[in-house]
Design a protein around this motif. Structure first.
Motif, PDB file in Angstrom:
ATOM      1  N   SER A 283      -2.453   9.808  -2.406  1.00  0.00           N
ATOM      2  CA  SER A 283      -2.975   8.898  -1.381  1.00  0.00           C
ATOM      3  C   SER A 283      -1.904   8.460  -0.375  1.00  0.00           C
ATOM      4  O   SER A 283      -2.226   8.196   0.786  1.00  0.00           O
ATOM      5  CB  SER A 283      -3.631   7.683  -2.037  1.00  0.00           C
ATOM      6  OG  SER A 283      -2.714   6.987  -2.858  1.00  0.00           O
ATOM      7  N   ASN A 284      -0.647   8.400  -0.782  1.00  0.00           N
ATOM      8  CA  ASN A 284       0.425   8.061   0.161  1.00  0.00           C
ATOM      9  C   ASN A 284       0.605   9.159   1.207  1.00  0.00           C
ATOM     10  O   ASN A 284       0.773   8.872   2.398  1.00  0.00           O
ATOM     11  CB  ASN A 284       1.744   7.818  -0.579  1.00  0.00           C
ATOM     12  CG  ASN A 284       1.746   6.511  -1.328  1.00  0.00           C
ATOM     13  OD1 ASN A 284       1.448   5.470  -0.762  1.00  0.00           O
ATOM     14  ND2 ASN A 284       2.073   6.569  -2.606  1.00  0.00           N
ATOM     15  N   GLU A 285       0.564  10.414   0.777  1.00  0.00           N
ATOM     16  CA  GLU A 285       0.657  11.537   1.716  1.00  0.00           C
ATOM     17  C   GLU A 285      -0.552  11.553   2.650  1.00  0.00           C
ATOM     18  O   GLU A 285      -0.421  11.823   3.845  1.00  0.00           O
ATOM     19  CB  GLU A 285       0.751  12.852   0.963  1.00  0.00           C
ATOM     20  CG  GLU A 285       2.062  13.061   0.244  1.00  0.00           C
ATOM     21  CD  GLU A 285       2.097  14.360  -0.556  1.00  0.00           C
ATOM     22  OE1 GLU A 285       1.185  15.196  -0.401  1.00  0.00           O
ATOM     23  OE2 GLU A 285       3.053  14.533  -1.337  1.00  0.00           O
TER      24      GLU A 285
ATOM     25  N   LEU B 155      -2.355   8.978   3.591  1.00  0.00           N
ATOM     26  CA  LEU B 155      -2.211   7.880   4.548  1.00  0.00           C
ATOM     27  C   LEU B 155      -1.253   8.262   5.671  1.00  0.00           C
ATOM     28  O   LEU B 155      -1.525   8.000   6.847  1.00  0.00           O
ATOM     29  CB  LEU B 155      -1.737   6.615   3.832  1.00  0.00           C
ATOM     30  CG  LEU B 155      -1.596   5.372   4.708  1.00  0.00           C
ATOM     31  CD1 LEU B 155      -2.933   4.969   5.320  1.00  0.00           C
ATOM     32  CD2 LEU B 155      -1.012   4.232   3.892  1.00  0.00           C
ATOM     33  N   ALA B 156      -0.141   8.889   5.333  1.00  0.00           N
ATOM     34  CA  ALA B 156       0.817   9.332   6.355  1.00  0.00           C
ATOM     35  C   ALA B 156       0.163  10.328   7.312  1.00  0.00           C
ATOM     36  O   ALA B 156       0.372  10.263   8.525  1.00  0.00           O
ATOM     37  CB  ALA B 156       2.051   9.945   5.693  1.00  0.00           C
ATOM     38  N   TYR B 157      -0.642  11.237   6.783  1.00  0.00           N
ATOM     39  CA  TYR B 157      -1.339  12.227   7.615  1.00  0.00           C
ATOM     40  C   TYR B 157      -2.325  11.536   8.555  1.00  0.00           C
ATOM     41  O   TYR B 157      -2.394  11.848   9.745  1.00  0.00           O
ATOM     42  CB  TYR B 157      -2.057  13.239   6.733  1.00  0.00           C
ATOM     43  CG  TYR B 157      -2.702  14.365   7.492  1.00  0.00           C
ATOM     44  CD1 TYR B 157      -1.975  15.505   7.816  1.00  0.00           C
ATOM     45  CD2 TYR B 157      -4.024  14.302   7.905  1.00  0.00           C
ATOM     46  CE1 TYR B 157      -2.552  16.555   8.524  1.00  0.00           C
ATOM     47  CE2 TYR B 157      -4.620  15.336   8.606  1.00  0.00           C
ATOM     48  CZ  TYR B 157      -3.878  16.458   8.908  1.00  0.00           C
ATOM     49  OH  TYR B 157      -4.464  17.485   9.615  1.00  0.00           O
TER      50      TYR B 157
ATOM     51  N   LYS C 125      -2.202   8.602   9.689  1.00  0.00           N
ATOM     52  CA  LYS C 125      -1.467   7.844  10.710  1.00  0.00           C
ATOM     53  C   LYS C 125      -0.763   8.740  11.716  1.00  0.00           C
ATOM     54  O   LYS C 125      -0.263   8.255  12.734  1.00  0.00           O
ATOM     55  CB  LYS C 125      -0.439   6.931  10.040  1.00  0.00           C
ATOM     56  CG  LYS C 125      -1.061   5.766   9.310  1.00  0.00           C
ATOM     57  CD  LYS C 125       0.019   4.912   8.680  1.00  0.00           C
ATOM     58  CE  LYS C 125      -0.541   3.638   8.096  1.00  0.00           C
ATOM     59  NZ  LYS C 125       0.527   2.789   7.515  1.00  0.00           N
ATOM     60  N   SER C 126      -0.734  10.047  11.479  1.00  0.00           N
ATOM     61  CA  SER C 126      -0.033  10.976  12.368  1.00  0.00           C
ATOM     62  C   SER C 126      -0.955  11.475  13.487  1.00  0.00           C
ATOM     63  O   SER C 126      -2.161  11.251  13.459  1.00  0.00           O
ATOM     64  CB  SER C 126       0.495  12.168  11.572  1.00  0.00           C
ATOM     65  OG  SER C 126      -0.562  13.050  11.241  1.00  0.00           O
TER      66      SER C 126
ATOM     67  N   ASP D  23      -2.075   3.672  -5.717  1.00  0.00           N
ATOM     68  CA  ASP D  23      -1.232   3.358  -4.550  1.00  0.00           C
ATOM     69  C   ASP D  23      -2.032   2.926  -3.325  1.00  0.00           C
ATOM     70  O   ASP D  23      -1.935   1.797  -2.892  1.00  0.00           O
ATOM     71  CB  ASP D  23      -0.298   4.514  -4.172  1.00  0.00           C
ATOM     72  CG  ASP D  23       0.658   4.876  -5.286  1.00  0.00           C
ATOM     73  OD1 ASP D  23       1.091   3.964  -6.016  1.00  0.00           O
ATOM     74  OD2 ASP D  23       0.963   6.071  -5.432  1.00  0.00           O
TER      75      ASP D  23
ATOM     76  N   ALA E 146      -6.706   2.652   8.421  1.00  0.00           N
ATOM     77  CA  ALA E 146      -5.678   3.372   9.195  1.00  0.00           C
ATOM     78  C   ALA E 146      -6.324   4.403  10.116  1.00  0.00           C
ATOM     79  O   ALA E 146      -5.902   4.577  11.262  1.00  0.00           O
ATOM     80  CB  ALA E 146      -4.691   4.047   8.249  1.00  0.00           C
TER      81      ALA E 146
ATOM     82  N   GLN F 225      -6.256   4.919  14.471  1.00  0.00           N
ATOM     83  CA  GLN F 225      -5.789   6.146  15.114  1.00  0.00           C
ATOM     84  C   GLN F 225      -6.907   6.921  15.801  1.00  0.00           C
ATOM     85  O   GLN F 225      -6.698   7.513  16.841  1.00  0.00           O
ATOM     86  CB  GLN F 225      -5.156   7.074  14.078  1.00  0.00           C
ATOM     87  CG  GLN F 225      -3.795   6.683  13.606  1.00  0.00           C
ATOM     88  CD  GLN F 225      -2.774   6.817  14.703  1.00  0.00           C
ATOM     89  OE1 GLN F 225      -2.318   5.801  15.211  1.00  0.00           O
ATOM     90  NE2 GLN F 225      -2.416   8.009  15.072  1.00  0.00           N
TER      91      GLN F 225
END
Length: 125
Positions: free
Chosen positions: A37-39, A41-43, A45-46, A63, A72, A76
């Motif tokens: 889930s952290n990866e 979320l980063a995606y 937000k990109s 997480d 998020a 975006q």
């Protein structure tokens, strides 16, 4: 067959693979999957998320929750459809997710035909 890009997020790798296999018959675009889930979320937000038509996301994950990812995404990419996957669709959870901008829900366990129908409807909207 639909030419669109879809992101699938679920910490259960079996569900993640199952959804991917079901959608392969329907989608000619890219299917990106995340079990972390952290990866995910980063995606979200990109800038990569701007080419995505639909996010299919589990609600409860370690997480980062599906609600966090939805929030998020809406910052975006407001037009991207969001299908929340949950094993526990209580009224409060549904209301919370709809307020944040979820497009629809599907409850685990689901059948392939129900998933395909929801995906098709969301892609057309």
């Amino acid at each position: 067959m639909y030419d669109c890009n879809i992101v699938i997020i679920d910490d259960d790798r079996i569900i993640l693979e199952l959804i991917g296999i079901i959608l392969e018959e329907m989608i000619s675009g890219e299917i990106v999957s995340f079990s972390d889930s952290n990866e995910a979320l980063a995606y979200v937000k990109s800038d990569n998320i701007k080419g995505v038509s639909l996010v299919i996301c589990d609600w409860l994950m370690p997480d980062v929750s599906g609600l966090d990812i939805l929030a998020a995404l809406r910052q975006q990419h407001k037009d991207c459809a969001f299908l929340m996957v949950t094993a526990n669709a209580t009224k409060k959870l549904v209301v919370d997710a709809m307020r944040l901008g979820a497009s629809d829900f599907i409850v685990k366990p689901f059948v392939a035909a129900d998933l395909l129908a929801k995906v098709e409807r969301l892609i057309h909207e």
